[in-house]
Design a protein around this motif. Structure first.
Motif, PDB file in Angstrom:
ATOM      1  N   ARG A   1      12.831  76.644  22.684  1.00 21.46           N
ATOM      2  CA  ARG A   1      14.235  76.672  23.089  1.00 21.46           C
ATOM      3  C   ARG A   1      15.085  75.738  22.238  1.00 21.46           C
ATOM      4  N   LEU A   2      14.554  74.578  21.916  1.00 22.26           N
ATOM      5  CA  LEU A   2      15.275  73.654  21.051  1.00 22.26           C
ATOM      6  C   LEU A   2      15.520  74.278  19.683  1.00 22.26           C
ATOM      7  N   GLN A   3      14.518  74.988  19.164  1.00 26.66           N
ATOM      8  CA  GLN A   3      14.679  75.655  17.874  1.00 26.66           C
ATOM      9  C   GLN A   3      15.769  76.721  17.941  1.00 26.66           C
ATOM     10  N   LEU A   4      15.839  77.456  19.051  1.00 25.88           N
ATOM     11  CA  LEU A   4      16.903  78.449  19.218  1.00 25.88           C
ATOM     12  C   LEU A   4      18.280  77.793  19.198  1.00 25.88           C
ATOM     13  N   VAL A   5      18.410  76.661  19.875  1.00 30.48           N
ATOM     14  CA  VAL A   5      19.686  75.944  19.889  1.00 30.48           C
ATOM     15  C   VAL A   5      20.023  75.442  18.490  1.00 30.48           C
ATOM     16  N   MET A   6      19.015  74.885  17.798  1.00 31.64           N
ATOM     17  CA  MET A   6      19.253  74.384  16.435  1.00 31.64           C
ATOM     18  C   MET A   6      19.650  75.517  15.501  1.00 31.64           C
ATOM     19  N   ASP A   7      19.002  76.666  15.626  1.00 32.79           N
ATOM     20  CA  ASP A   7      19.356  77.824  14.800  1.00 32.79           C
ATOM     21  C   ASP A   7      20.785  78.275  15.092  1.00 32.79           C
ATOM     22  N   HIS A   8      21.143  78.302  16.354  1.00 31.38           N
ATOM     23  CA  HIS A   8      22.485  78.726  16.744  1.00 31.38           C
ATOM     24  C   HIS A   8      23.553  77.781  16.189  1.00 31.38           C
ATOM     25  N   LEU A   9      23.260  76.481  16.209  1.00 29.51           N
ATOM     26  CA  LEU A   9      24.220  75.491  15.717  1.00 29.51           C
ATOM     27  C   LEU A   9      24.152  75.290  14.210  1.00 29.51           C
ATOM     28  N   GLY A  10      23.147  75.856  13.573  1.00 25.50           N
ATOM     29  CA  GLY A  10      23.003  75.703  12.125  1.00 25.50           C
ATOM     30  C   GLY A  10      22.415  74.366  11.711  1.00 25.50           C
ATOM     31  N   VAL A  11      21.701  73.715  12.608  1.00 27.52           N
ATOM     32  CA  VAL A  11      21.087  72.427  12.311  1.00 27.52           C
ATOM     33  C   VAL A  11      19.751  72.672  11.624  1.00 27.52           C
ATOM     34  N   VAL A  12      19.517  71.966  10.512  1.00 25.95           N
ATOM     35  CA  VAL A  12      18.270  72.111   9.772  1.00 25.95           C
ATOM     36  C   VAL A  12      17.431  70.857   9.970  1.00 25.95           C
ATOM     37  N   ASP A  13      16.189  71.039  10.347  1.00 25.48           N
ATOM     38  CA  ASP A  13      15.257  69.922  10.536  1.00 25.48           C
ATOM     39  C   ASP A  13      14.669  69.578   9.172  1.00 25.48           C
ATOM     40  N   GLU A  14      14.940  68.396   8.690  1.00 26.81           N
ATOM     41  CA  GLU A  14      14.474  67.973   7.369  1.00 26.81           C
ATOM     42  C   GLU A  14      13.025  67.511   7.372  1.00 26.81           C
ATOM     43  N   ARG A  15      12.471  67.312   8.557  1.00 27.98           N
ATOM     44  CA  ARG A  15      11.089  66.855   8.651  1.00 27.98           C
ATOM     45  C   ARG A  15      10.159  68.004   8.254  1.00 27.98           C
ATOM     46  N   PRO A  16       9.241  67.764   7.366  1.00 28.80           N
ATOM     47  CA  PRO A  16       8.355  68.859   6.936  1.00 28.80           C
ATOM     48  C   PRO A  16       7.328  69.210   8.009  1.00 28.80           C
ATOM     49  N   ALA A  17       6.924  70.466   7.984  1.00 29.84           N
ATOM     50  CA  ALA A  17       5.856  70.930   8.869  1.00 29.84           C
ATOM     51  C   ALA A  17       4.540  70.360   8.353  1.00 29.84           C
ATOM     52  N   PRO A  18       3.478  70.412   9.158  1.00 34.40           N
ATOM     53  CA  PRO A  18       2.174  69.953   8.663  1.00 34.40           C
ATOM     54  C   PRO A  18       1.803  70.662   7.355  1.00 34.40           C
ATOM     55  N   PRO A  19       1.014  70.028   6.515  1.00 35.79           N
ATOM     56  CA  PRO A  19       0.699  70.563   5.182  1.00 35.79           C
ATOM     57  C   PRO A  19       0.185  72.002   5.219  1.00 35.79           C
ATOM     58  N   GLY A  20       0.786  72.837   4.408  1.00 34.69           N
ATOM     59  CA  GLY A  20       0.331  74.207   4.229  1.00 34.69           C
ATOM     60  C   GLY A  20       0.918  75.222   5.190  1.00 34.69           C
ATOM     61  N   VAL A  21       1.453  74.786   6.313  1.00 35.83           N
ATOM     62  CA  VAL A  21       1.915  75.732   7.327  1.00 35.83           C
ATOM     63  C   VAL A  21       3.078  76.563   6.798  1.00 35.83           C
ATOM     64  N   ARG A  22       4.109  75.925   6.275  1.00 32.48           N
ATOM     65  CA  ARG A  22       5.274  76.667   5.758  1.00 32.48           C
ATOM     66  C   ARG A  22       4.885  77.579   4.595  1.00 32.48           C
ATOM     67  N   GLU A  23       3.968  77.105   3.754  1.00 31.29           N
ATOM     68  CA  GLU A  23       3.549  77.919   2.606  1.00 31.29           C
ATOM     69  C   GLU A  23       2.850  79.197   3.076  1.00 31.29           C
ATOM     70  N   TYR A  24       1.962  79.054   4.067  1.00 29.97           N
ATOM     71  CA  TYR A  24       1.294  80.237   4.605  1.00 29.97           C
ATOM     72  C   TYR A  24       2.297  81.184   5.252  1.00 29.97           C
ATOM     73  N   LEU A  25       3.263  80.631   5.985  1.00 30.87           N
ATOM     74  CA  LEU A  25       4.263  81.476   6.620  1.00 30.87           C
ATOM     75  C   LEU A  25       5.120  82.197   5.588  1.00 30.87           C
ATOM     76  N   ALA A  26       5.449  81.519   4.500  1.00 27.90           N
ATOM     77  CA  ALA A  26       6.253  82.150   3.448  1.00 27.90           C
ATOM     78  C   ALA A  26       5.513  83.334   2.830  1.00 27.90           C
ATOM     79  N   ARG A  27       4.192  83.268   2.805  1.00 30.99           N
ATOM     80  CA  ARG A  27       3.382  84.371   2.251  1.00 30.99           C
ATOM     81  C   ARG A  27       3.013  85.394   3.328  1.00 30.99           C
ATOM     82  N   GLY A  28       3.461  85.150   4.570  1.00 28.87           N
ATOM     83  CA  GLY A  28       3.169  86.092   5.648  1.00 28.87           C
ATOM     84  C   GLY A  28       1.775  85.954   6.235  1.00 28.87           C
ATOM     85  N   GLU A  29       1.121  84.825   6.008  1.00 31.45           N
ATOM     86  CA  GLU A  29      -0.241  84.596   6.508  1.00 31.45           C
ATOM     87  C   GLU A  29      -0.185  83.748   7.781  1.00 31.45           C
TER      88      GLU A  29
END
Length: 98
Positions: A39-67
């Motif tokens: 729910r917090l992510q939905l609110v942040m997306d709605h307000l256009g707030v970007v979380d600068e804290r990185p996700a755990p190592p490799g998670v975003r990279e796998y998601l970018a490749r659809g894995e």
């Protein structure tokens, strides 16, 4: 006999008190926390707030490749969470990538 009964009662009371004072594990806590994060992510997306804290190592990279499965596995390895919590957290991270 009375002394043994008194000692037994005191021991039972002490055991019950130790159970009340000790840390409690609520099985719904990880699920509730994941829902709050979603729910917090939905609110942040709605307000256009970007979380600068990185996700755990490799998670975003796998998601970018659809894995998604590898992303969940990487999240679990980095955080030590259970499968359900990791799945919900990774799905919450997928929101900005869609």
């Amino acid at each position: 006999m009375d002394i043994a009964l008194a000692v037994l009662i005191i021991a039972v009371v002490l055991l019950l008190a130790a159970q009340l004072v000790g840390p409690r594990q609520d099985r719904s806590t990880p699920r509730r926390l994941a829902e709050i994060e979603r729910r917090l992510q939905l609110v942040m997306d709605h307000l256009g707030v970007v979380d600068e804290r990185p996700a755990p190592p490799g998670v975003r990279e796998y998601l970018a490749r659809g894995e998604k499965l590898k992303a969940i596995k990487a999240y679990r390895a980095a955080t030590g969470t259970d499968l359900r919590t990791a799945k919900e957290a990774v799905e919450a991270m997928m929101g900005p990538l869609r």
